[in-house]
Structures are given as C-alpha cells and as structure tokens.
Design an enzyme around this catalytic site. Structure first.
Site, PDB file in Angstrom:
ATOM      1  N   GLU A 143       0.748  -1.279   0.003  1.00 48.00           N
ATOM      2  CA  GLU A 143       0.060   0.000  -0.211  1.00 48.00           C
ATOM      3  C   GLU A 143       0.982   1.290   0.056  1.00 48.00           C
ATOM      4  OE1 GLU A 143      -1.010  -2.655   1.564  1.00 48.00           O
ATOM      5  OE2 GLU A 143      -3.020  -2.801   0.755  1.00 48.00           O
ATOM      6  N   HIS A 195     -11.167  -4.686  10.265  1.00 48.51           N
ATOM      7  CA  HIS A 195     -11.780  -4.508   8.802  1.00 48.51           C
ATOM      8  C   HIS A 195     -13.138  -3.416   8.935  1.00 48.51           C
ATOM      9  CE1 HIS A 195      -9.105  -7.864   7.988  1.00 48.51           C
ATOM     10  NE2 HIS A 195      -9.134  -7.343   6.577  1.00 48.51           N
TER      11      HIS A 195
END
Lengths: 499, 367
Positions: B90, B159
C-alpha cells in the site's frame, strides 16, 4: 561478523561447504554479486591502512573482522582515493590482485550461478556496466594518459560543488544569525554525489530528494536566490515561502522535493519513473526517456517503502536510479548498529537489479557510475541501486551537537574532501590553473552573497497568501452561507484563518 | 486479510466479462435500476475511455476483476498497463500514484478496504494532500483514492473502521461519500476529473443495492458538484444528516417517524470535506432540530463537526440540543448480535428524533 560476507545467499556458490571457501571476504563477495549480473562493482578500499577494514572504520580492531581482512593484506591497498589523487599505475591493480587467486573459483561459480538462475529472466540483467577501475585501467594502460573529463566539464563540476559548499556554509551563518529557522540539514561533504549524478541529467529528468535537499536543488538548476529566499521564508522563494528548507519543489526544473519523512520520496520517485514509462507506452510519446533519480540515506534502507519500491521498479523495469547517500550515520544512529547487513548495494540483486558501491567522495568515480546507471535507465533496461559511500562534515542538522561521531573518523573524511580532490586533479592534469579555480571561487562567493541580499530584501508573504494553494481547484473550500462557492467571495482570503 | 473476501468470492462463478453496455440494455426503459457496483464500474469505464491519462492501480483490480468486482471488464478493455495489479504494497503503490499524479497522470488508487489505507496514510496526507500547498501551487495531485469504508458484515475490528472523520480533518484533501448509484457515478466522475487529491469512501454493503437512475445520470458527461449535499427528503420538523449507508437508515427512520406525526428532513451529505455547511444550516434554521448520523467512532467524528458548525452559525435557531448518533465507542466486535448494536440502527435514529422533539421515548434497546 556474519555481515562481512557470510550471507547465506552465497552459500549456494560454495556447495562443497568447504570452510575455506566459505570465508568469502566482502570484497570477493562483492565481485561475485556483481559477476552474477555481468558487472563489477567498485572494489577499492575507502581509506588508509590505519583502518584495516575496508568499509567500516568503527569496528574495534580486535574482532574477528580483522582476521578476515587479512585474507587480503591491507598493505596492498592503495591508501589514497583513485583516480583523483593517485597517478601511478599500480593502485588499480590492488583490487584485481585479490581476484586472481579466486579467479578459477569465480569462473566456475559464474557458470553455476548463471545456470541456476536461467529460469529467471536474465534479459533484465544483461546491461553491461563496467567497473570504474576497469575503465580507468584501460585508459591508464595507454602510453599517453587520457582523462575522464574535459576542461569544460571539469570546471562545471568544480563550480557546482563549490556552489553547494559555499551555499551551505552561508546557510549555517544565516541560521546562527536568526534569519533562518526550524530544521536545516546541511550537505557539506556530500557534494560529489549531487554533482556527479545531477549534472548528467536533462531538464526534463526528475530528482526526488530528502530533507537534505538544498544542494540537489542547486545542482538541478534552481537559482540560488530562489533557494535562499525560500529558506528565509520570503515570498520570492521557490515555493513562495510555504515549503521551507525541507520541501523544495520546482516544476520548471523537475525537482520533486523535498520530503521530510525518510523513505517518503522513494515511492514518489518510482511514480515519476512510472509516468515516464506510461507516457512512452500508453500515451505513445515515443521519445519520452525521462529518468528519475531518488536520493536517500543509509537509514532509509531499513524502511519498508524502500524495499517495496525496489521490488516494483525492478518488476516493471522503471527508468529510475536509486542513489543511496550512505554517510554512515542517521542522526546519531550508526549504520552498523541499525542494519543487519550494512552493505546496502547487495539489496539490489536481491530484487533483480544491479547493486553498485562507489566512493562518494570522488566526483569522477560517481560520474562514471552515474553515466552507466542513467544510461541503463534511459535505454529501458530498468533500475539500478547505487550506494555512494560519503560523509557529512557537519551534524545531522544545525541543531545537532554531533557528539557521537569519532573525531578521527571525521578527520579522515575531511582529508578526502571532494572539492580539494577535484581541485588537485584539475591542476595536476593541467585542465585548469589555480587562478581560474580561484576566479570560480570568487564568482560563487558573489553569487551566494547576492542570494542573501536578495532574500533579505524580499518581502514576507502577505496575509492573503495563507489560504492560497491548498487546492488546485479552490472550490474545495466548499459553499459559503450565501449559497455560492467560498472561493468566489472576494473577501474569502481576508481576515483570520477561520474559514 | 483476504480471508473474508475470498469466502464471498468463492461462491461466485468465474466472472464472464460482460461489457458494461449490456447491463443497461437489459433493463426496461420505464424505471432504470442500477446497482452501485455497476454505477462505479461504468463511471470508471467512461472516464478511462475519455482520458488516456486515467489509470487504475490496486490489489486484484485486474485479473481478479476487482476484489469486489468494481473493476470488472476493465482489464480486458484497457490492458494491463492501465489496469495495474500491484503487489501488496500500500505505501509503495500509493506513493507511486502520487508521483505519477505530480506528472499529470490521473491515477485511481484502489485500497481493498480503507483500513489498509493506514499503511499508506503517509502518502495520502503528506505527499498528496499537502503538496499543492508546500510547493505553492506547482505540484497539483489529481489522484483519487477509493475503496470500501466502514463496517461490513462480520469482518471484525480491523476491517470495520470508518475513516471519514480522519481524512476529512486534513486540509488539502477532498472526501466524498456516495450513497446511491447516482451519487456513485456522479461523484466518482467528478473526483477523477478533479485536480486535487480525493478520498472516495464507498461502502461494501451498498455495492449490491439497486437504485433508480434517470437518463441524465446515465449520460457520460454526468457529474455532481463536490461540496454540495442533497436533500433526499424534504421535511419540517427535524433535520437528519447522514452519509453513505446511514442515509438508507435515515430514510427508513423518516418513514417510521411520519406515522408518529414527525416530518423529518433527510440530508445526504455526499461530501464530507468540503462540508456543505450552508445547506445544513439552512435546513436547521427551517426545522430547528438536528440529528447527525454516522457509522464511525463518536469522538471527533463528522457529527461533532456538524454540531459545532450549527452551534456557531445557527445557535439561536436550535430548539433542542443536537443529537449525535454514531457507532459505539469500541472496536467492532465479531459476534453478530453485538455487531448489530455497535452500528447505528433505524430504531436509534427514531428514538433520537423523538427525543429531539421532546416526546417520551423508551430506553435504549437491549442486545
């Protein structure tokens, strides 16, 4: 001292597990690493025999490392940096002397290595980068010595390095007089890296730097006046005073900053290289061969972003050169204390790109390596990792008392000052006279003085500048109470910061 | 990280690539319905075909057709150079996107969920958001960071966080939160065309929901203005502001309240930064009561900002304290019943509206 050449990835080369074989010194391991990739890395010791270890002076003498170093007797090393200070023809033999006893070994393992890696895409690694020592050896073996640079190039390099040095010294003066503030990181001693690399670029090539970016900006062509004004926080600075010492940006000269977080510039540089490739392949701008240079330090080489970008740059064969300015210290943290394997150039081959180590105090050597690396990138052969062993004469920043570094180490590197070395080379090879060099010194002093005067006389940014440039599209400030976009309100930037 | 996603995707057959056009052809001409997923896909498709500088980069966007199938068919159409599958990096690929944006390309960087954007947050904030300012306008960063945000179903604490408040507090970023297909299409197109960094927060649970779309929305130059909220339901008695999935909850709450004689006005914020303070304040001045609904953590959330804005500008018009409904102040639990009550429910909104209208209400629901 596992890091001195016992790295497990070389174990496959010594499949007999012969303990003698396994005492691969760092020199030969460097050669081996480079041989695998059909290139040689720079193999010369960085300093005198007083320090028996070629690369890492601060290790105490009684350790195992010295035993390994006797495998190549220190006496045979040339004690001075080459080619600037040494005109005899014997010095360049020393690295190759040690290759000879193992040359049999090298040849056989080369075959081994090539066959085992044949599954991998060797095309990526077919660039022929030749060692500086080899190039110079060829040149030196002719009867009339040919030089690495012409007079014009030599004077250009000298002027650029002197500008960098004089500018940084003036920054220190201004800081202590209170005209500059905040964090200021000076580049004294590392000029050879900046000059050696950046002077080979075109205007459209880009440079991404760290917080130690004043000299990168100057080498890339940003005027000294603009940089000094930026440091003083004036509106005539290259970023109108909004960036400061650590954030030098120039669209015109393609200097992409100027990043305060270490490792932050590396992905951005990789993106700029990605754009160059994208422009060529997708947007069909056929002659787009812009190269990007990413400068960063030894501490950054332990950061995750560095590895992520080595991987992606090699994966997508991006036209980038990763230049490590290894000055052995990250503020007060020695490179050896923080890194499991301090030889940074070895991290390149792990990702499928050549890793080269070069003496960063020698601008001509840096320039030779840079030519190859930049040429590789321009031809589309992919990235290169270049580790420049260099040193900063001052502390990490002007606020750093610099107490942790050994004065002997500092003195050692001060004796290898790149500017003095280039001066010596130019005068000894009759490329320039003392008078010409002094004239350049004087000219640069005037340029720097003029920059300071200009910056002093420039105005500070007006209050209305506070809210400008947050967005390229100022509608990002939203809709005001009158229902229209705030940016259309003429009174928008007046008053306090409350929007 | 991919565990839950894989379980969902395993159930689906190998995707056959359907061109986007056929999606529209299969609907009747009377009332066109479009899922949010198709809306995003069509917006990406149209923007990529209009401008060759737009490219998509992220994990699984290419051969996998998108982790949530948002980029379905794009690899076939535009090739691997414009629809880039990246390694799991990322920080690396967000930074690469920013570097490409410095040079005039228009990357759309997809995070599999915005929770993973925390690994790249340095680049979103420091290299993207702040660059235009630090370089005094020389480097504009026309990048879009998009991906699902907020709670999904049973995915656990790591999440499920909502990032609207974090990104919206940073100057230099624009933060958009679409709700319906119209929002998704219009705002994504606007974001890709915008010369500034945009954080585009979608919602995984909304991807499969269908909404009616007019012909105007389906036009390829359809764009919504950034910074303008939409009044989904006009009312007189209480203003309810919401964004993303909570708009659906607010609309359902409004229907329930109508039966009790409370006429609620529902505002779909659409854009968290810049916040459409003028619409919110105008509405509060009309109804005199405000409820803010959001899915994220309550402290320093979007509701706090709206409340402060209303107090600063329309204090005299408030007849009741501002009610702030947010997710529970805990990391998201896994157990289904706990997860249900950790996120605002329709009943919570109804209760809050009644409190704001000074009706007596029962205490909070049990688990």
């Amino acid at each position: 001292m596992g890091r001195m050449g016992f790295s497990p990835k070389h174990a496959c080369l010594t499949d007999e597990k012969d303990p003698n074989r396994q005492k691969i010194t760092n020199l030969t391991s460097c050669l081996l690493v480079s041989c695998q990739l059909n290139l040689h890395c720079e193999v010369r010791p960085p300093f005198s025999s007083k320090f028996p270890l070629p690369f890492f002076p601060s290790l105490p003498i009684g350790t195992k490392a010295t035993k390994m170093s006797t495998a190549f007797s220190a006496a045979n090393f040339s004690t001075q940096s080459f080619p600037l200070n040494h005109t005899s023809t014997t010095s360049h033999d020393s690295p190759l002397v040690f290759a000879k006893p193992t040359s049999q070994f090298l040849r056989s393992t080369r075959k081994l290595r090539l066959s085992s890696s044949s599954k991998l895409n060797l095309n990526r690694r077919s660039g022929t980068v030749v060692a500086v020592s080899d190039v110079v050896k060829q040149k030196k073996s002719k009867s009339t010595p040919t030089l690495l640079i012409t007079k014009e190039e030599g004077l250009e390099l000298y002027e650029d390095m002197v500008l960098g040095r004089a500018f940084e010294d003036m920054c220190a003066q201004m800081y202590y007089r209170g005209k500059m503030f905040g964090f200021v990181h000076l580049y004294n001693g590392q000029e050879a890296v900046s000059t050696g690399f950046i002077k080979l670029l075109k205007q459209q090539d880009s440079v991404v730097s760290t917080y130690r970016d004043h000299v990168h900006a100057l080498s890339k062509g940003v005027p000294a006046r603009a940089v000094m004004s930026e440091l003083f926080g004036k509106t005539t600075g290259c970023c109108r005073g909004q960036g400061g010492s650590m954030h030098m940006f120039s669209r015109e000269h393609n200097l992409l900053g100027g990043f305060a977080f270490i490792g932050e510039g590396i992905p951005v540089a990789t993106g700029a290289a990605f754009t160059s490739k994208y422009k060529r392949e997708v947007l069909k701008e056929a002659d787009c061969d812009h190269v990007t240079l990413a400068f960063f330090g030894d501490g950054t080489c332990n950061n995750g972003q560095f590895f992520e970008c080595l991987n992606m740059a090699a994966l997508w064969k991006l036209p980038i050169v990763f230049v490590v300015e290894n000055n052995l210290w990250a503020i007060g943290m020695s490179h050896l204390r923080s890194t499991s394997d301090p030889q940074i150039y070895k991290k390149g081959p792990a990702f499928g790109m050549p890793g080269i180590h070069v003496d960063g105090m020698d601008v001509l050597k840096v320039r030779e390596v840079a030519k190859e690396a930049i040429g590789r990138a321009r031809r589309g052969e992919g990235p290169t990792l270049v580790e420049c062993e260099t040193y900063r004469f001052r502390g990490h920043s002007l606020a750093d008392p610099d107490e942790l570094r050994d004065p002997a180490e500092k003195a050692h590197y001060a004796a290898r000052d790149p500017i003095t070395a280039l001066k010596k080379y130019l005068t000894e090879n009759n490329l320039a006279s003392d008078a010409e060099l002094k004239a350049i010194d004087k000219k640069i002093d005037e340029v720097v003085e003029d920059a300071v005067e200009f910056a002093d006389e420039s105005p500070v940014p007006p209050r209305s500048q506070l809210l400008e440039n947050v967005f390229a599209d100022p509608k990002g400030f939203g809709i005001g109470p009158d229902g229209r976009y705030r940016c259309e309100d003429p009174k928008f930037t007046e008053g306090t910061a409350h929007v | 990280m991919l565990g839950v996603v894989r379980q969902k995707m395993l159930g689906q057959s190998l995707p056959k690539i359907r061109p986007v056009v056929s999606v529209l052809r299969s609907y009747s001409s009377a009332a066109k319905q479009m899922t949010v997923r198709d809306a995003l896909n069509s917006a990406l498709d149209e923007e990529m075909s209009a401008d060759p500088k737009v490219f998509l980069m992220g994990e699984e966007v290419g051969e996998y057709q998108g982790a949530y199938k948002i980029s379905k068919g794009l690899l076939e159409k535009y090739g691997p150079e414009r629809v880039r599958d990246t390694p799991i990096t990322e920080a690396g690929f967000a930074g690469i996107g920013v570097g490409a944006a410095y040079y005039g390309l228009k990357p759309v960087v997809e995070f599999m969920t915005f929770n993973f954007s925390m690994q790249a947050i340095d680049h979103i904030i420091n290299s993207a958001a702040k660059s235009n300012y630090m370089s005094a306008g020389q480097m504009s960063v026309p990048i879009v960071f998009r991906g699902p945000n907020g709670a999904a179903a049973g995915v656990g604490a790591q999440h499920s966080q909502c990032y609207a408040a974090w990104y919206a507090s940073c100057p230099g970023l624009k933060v958009l939160t679409p709700y319906s297909s119209e929002d998704a299409r219009g705002l994504l197109k606007a974001a890709i065309r915008d010369p500034d960094p945009v954080v585009f927060l979608e919602n995984e649970l909304l991807y499969g929901e269908s909404f009616p779309v007019s012909d105007e929305v389906l036009d390829s130059s359809f764009c919504l203005p950034i910074g303008k909220a939409k009044i989904e339901r006009v009312g007189r008695d209480v203003t309810i502001t919401a964004f993303s999935r909570m708009v659906g909850h607010a609309l359902k709450a409004a229907e329930i309240l109508e039966k009790d004689g409370i006429d609620a006005e529902v505002i779909n914020l659409r854009s968290i930064r810049p916040l459409d303070r003028s619409t919110i304040n105008a509405s509060v001045r009309k109804t005199n009561r405000l409820i803010t609904v959001e899915e994220g953590f309550p402290q320093h959330g979007v509701g706090a900002e709206i409340c402060a804005s209303v107090v600063e500008e329309s204090f005299a018009y408030l007849d009741a304290p501002v009610e702030r409904i947010a997710g529970a102040d805990i990391p998201m639990p896994y157990a289904a019943n706990l997860e249900r009550i950790a996120v605002p429910q329709v009943e919570d909104i109804v209760r809050a509206a009644k409190r704001a209208c000074y009706r007596s209400v029962p205490l909070a629901a049990a688990a």
